[in-house]
Write a protein that holds these residues in place. Structure first.
Motif, PDB file in Angstrom:
ATOM      1  N   ALA A 239       0.838  -1.204   0.000  1.00  0.00           N
ATOM      2  CA  ALA A 239       0.000   0.000   0.000  1.00  0.00           C
ATOM      3  C   ALA A 239       0.870   1.250   0.000  1.00  0.00           C
ATOM      4  O   ALA A 239       0.608   2.196  -0.756  1.00  0.00           O
ATOM      5  CB  ALA A 239      -0.928   0.000   1.205  1.00  0.00           C
ATOM      6  N   LYS A 240       1.912   1.235   0.799  1.00  0.00           N
ATOM      7  CA  LYS A 240       2.818   2.387   0.849  1.00  0.00           C
ATOM      8  C   LYS A 240       3.481   2.603  -0.508  1.00  0.00           C
ATOM      9  O   LYS A 240       3.616   3.736  -0.973  1.00  0.00           O
ATOM     10  CB  LYS A 240       3.879   2.177   1.930  1.00  0.00           C
ATOM     11  CG  LYS A 240       4.766   3.366   2.151  1.00  0.00           C
ATOM     12  CD  LYS A 240       5.698   3.163   3.326  1.00  0.00           C
ATOM     13  CE  LYS A 240       6.547   4.401   3.534  1.00  0.00           C
ATOM     14  NZ  LYS A 240       7.421   4.272   4.693  1.00  0.00           N
TER      15      LYS A 240
ATOM     16  N   GLY B   8       1.181   4.341  -2.653  1.00  0.00           N
ATOM     17  CA  GLY B   8       0.816   5.683  -2.208  1.00  0.00           C
ATOM     18  C   GLY B   8      -0.581   5.753  -1.611  1.00  0.00           C
ATOM     19  O   GLY B   8      -1.226   6.801  -1.636  1.00  0.00           O
ATOM     20  N   ILE B   9      -1.040   4.620  -1.073  1.00  0.00           N
ATOM     21  CA  ILE B   9      -2.356   4.565  -0.436  1.00  0.00           C
ATOM     22  C   ILE B   9      -2.188   3.936   0.951  1.00  0.00           C
ATOM     23  O   ILE B   9      -1.141   3.384   1.257  1.00  0.00           O
ATOM     24  CB  ILE B   9      -3.372   3.747  -1.266  1.00  0.00           C
ATOM     25  CG1 ILE B   9      -2.873   2.307  -1.485  1.00  0.00           C
ATOM     26  CG2 ILE B   9      -3.666   4.441  -2.586  1.00  0.00           C
ATOM     27  CD1 ILE B   9      -3.835   1.415  -2.258  1.00  0.00           C
ATOM     28  N   ASN B  10      -3.233   4.007   1.776  1.00  0.00           N
ATOM     29  CA  ASN B  10      -3.115   3.374   3.088  1.00  0.00           C
ATOM     30  C   ASN B  10      -3.565   1.915   3.014  1.00  0.00           C
ATOM     31  O   ASN B  10      -4.179   1.480   2.037  1.00  0.00           O
ATOM     32  CB  ASN B  10      -3.856   4.165   4.174  1.00  0.00           C
ATOM     33  CG  ASN B  10      -5.349   4.154   4.024  1.00  0.00           C
ATOM     34  OD1 ASN B  10      -5.947   3.125   3.719  1.00  0.00           O
ATOM     35  ND2 ASN B  10      -5.973   5.303   4.237  1.00  0.00           N
TER      36      ASN B  10
ATOM     37  N   THR C  32      -7.273   1.142   2.348  1.00  0.00           N
ATOM     38  CA  THR C  32      -7.657   1.360   0.953  1.00  0.00           C
ATOM     39  C   THR C  32      -7.201   0.181   0.103  1.00  0.00           C
ATOM     40  O   THR C  32      -7.955  -0.316  -0.740  1.00  0.00           O
ATOM     41  CB  THR C  32      -7.060   2.666   0.414  1.00  0.00           C
ATOM     42  OG1 THR C  32      -7.544   3.755   1.212  1.00  0.00           O
ATOM     43  CG2 THR C  32      -7.428   2.899  -1.036  1.00  0.00           C
ATOM     44  N   PHE C  33      -5.981  -0.299   0.321  1.00  0.00           N
ATOM     45  CA  PHE C  33      -5.488  -1.460  -0.421  1.00  0.00           C
ATOM     46  C   PHE C  33      -6.389  -2.668  -0.163  1.00  0.00           C
ATOM     47  O   PHE C  33      -6.793  -3.354  -1.099  1.00  0.00           O
ATOM     48  CB  PHE C  33      -4.046  -1.791  -0.041  1.00  0.00           C
ATOM     49  CG  PHE C  33      -3.526  -3.001  -0.762  1.00  0.00           C
ATOM     50  CD1 PHE C  33      -3.048  -2.893  -2.050  1.00  0.00           C
ATOM     51  CD2 PHE C  33      -3.546  -4.248  -0.159  1.00  0.00           C
ATOM     52  CE1 PHE C  33      -2.593  -4.012  -2.741  1.00  0.00           C
ATOM     53  CE2 PHE C  33      -3.098  -5.372  -0.827  1.00  0.00           C
ATOM     54  CZ  PHE C  33      -2.620  -5.254  -2.119  1.00  0.00           C
TER      55      PHE C  33
ATOM     56  N   ARG D 148      -9.703  -2.289  -1.961  1.00  0.00           N
ATOM     57  CA  ARG D 148      -9.556  -2.517  -3.401  1.00  0.00           C
ATOM     58  C   ARG D 148      -9.358  -4.006  -3.702  1.00  0.00           C
ATOM     59  O   ARG D 148      -9.857  -4.510  -4.701  1.00  0.00           O
ATOM     60  CB  ARG D 148      -8.402  -1.693  -3.961  1.00  0.00           C
ATOM     61  CG  ARG D 148      -8.718  -0.210  -3.993  1.00  0.00           C
ATOM     62  CD  ARG D 148      -7.592   0.608  -4.543  1.00  0.00           C
ATOM     63  NE  ARG D 148      -7.934   2.030  -4.448  1.00  0.00           N
ATOM     64  CZ  ARG D 148      -7.111   3.011  -4.754  1.00  0.00           C
ATOM     65  NH1 ARG D 148      -5.887   2.747  -5.185  1.00  0.00           N
ATOM     66  NH2 ARG D 148      -7.495   4.252  -4.622  1.00  0.00           N
TER      67      ARG D 148
ATOM     68  N   HIS E 256      -7.103   0.587  -9.425  1.00  0.00           N
ATOM     69  CA  HIS E 256      -6.963   1.534 -10.520  1.00  0.00           C
ATOM     70  C   HIS E 256      -5.847   1.035 -11.428  1.00  0.00           C
ATOM     71  O   HIS E 256      -4.930   0.344 -10.980  1.00  0.00           O
ATOM     72  CB  HIS E 256      -6.621   2.920  -9.989  1.00  0.00           C
ATOM     73  CG  HIS E 256      -7.670   3.480  -9.095  1.00  0.00           C
ATOM     74  ND1 HIS E 256      -7.419   4.478  -8.198  1.00  0.00           N
ATOM     75  CD2 HIS E 256      -8.992   3.182  -8.940  1.00  0.00           C
ATOM     76  CE1 HIS E 256      -8.520   4.775  -7.541  1.00  0.00           C
ATOM     77  NE2 HIS E 256      -9.483   4.003  -7.972  1.00  0.00           N
TER      78      HIS E 256
ATOM     79  N   ASP F 188      -2.524   1.672 -10.129  1.00  0.00           N
ATOM     80  CA  ASP F 188      -2.121   0.725  -9.083  1.00  0.00           C
ATOM     81  C   ASP F 188      -1.487  -0.516  -9.707  1.00  0.00           C
ATOM     82  O   ASP F 188      -0.472  -1.012  -9.240  1.00  0.00           O
ATOM     83  CB  ASP F 188      -3.318   0.266  -8.239  1.00  0.00           C
ATOM     84  CG  ASP F 188      -3.988   1.372  -7.461  1.00  0.00           C
ATOM     85  OD1 ASP F 188      -3.323   2.380  -7.158  1.00  0.00           O
ATOM     86  OD2 ASP F 188      -5.184   1.207  -7.139  1.00  0.00           O
TER      87      ASP F 188
END
Length: 69
Positions: free
Chosen positions: A23-24, A27-29, A32-33, A36, A43, A46
């Motif tokens: 996730a890092k 660029g997401i937390n 969120t990962f 998804r 996305h 991603d």
């Protein structure tokens, strides 16, 4: 795009990565990962980042990110 979650998880384990680490890199937390992952709503950006970060080969990309039902 249907993601083979089991294959993606196996690839993360193979690289010694946690959901938080990937996730890092995206660029997401972590939450969120996870969301998804649960809903198959990655996305395209991603996917590109994961392919690059995990150094996936074409056959691995097809298996993971273009899974057949």
């Amino acid at each position: 795009m249907k993601v083979d979650k089991k294959a993606l998880r196996a690839e993360l384990v193979l690289h010694g990565l946690t959901q938080e680490k990937i996730a890092k890199a995206l660029g997401i937390n972590r939450d969120t990962f996870r969301r998804r992952m649960d809903t198959n709503t990655f996305h395209l950006a991603d996917v590109y980042k994961m392919v690059d970060f995990l150094s996936l080969q074409e056959d691995e990309i097809l298996k993971i990110f273009f899974a057949k039902d």
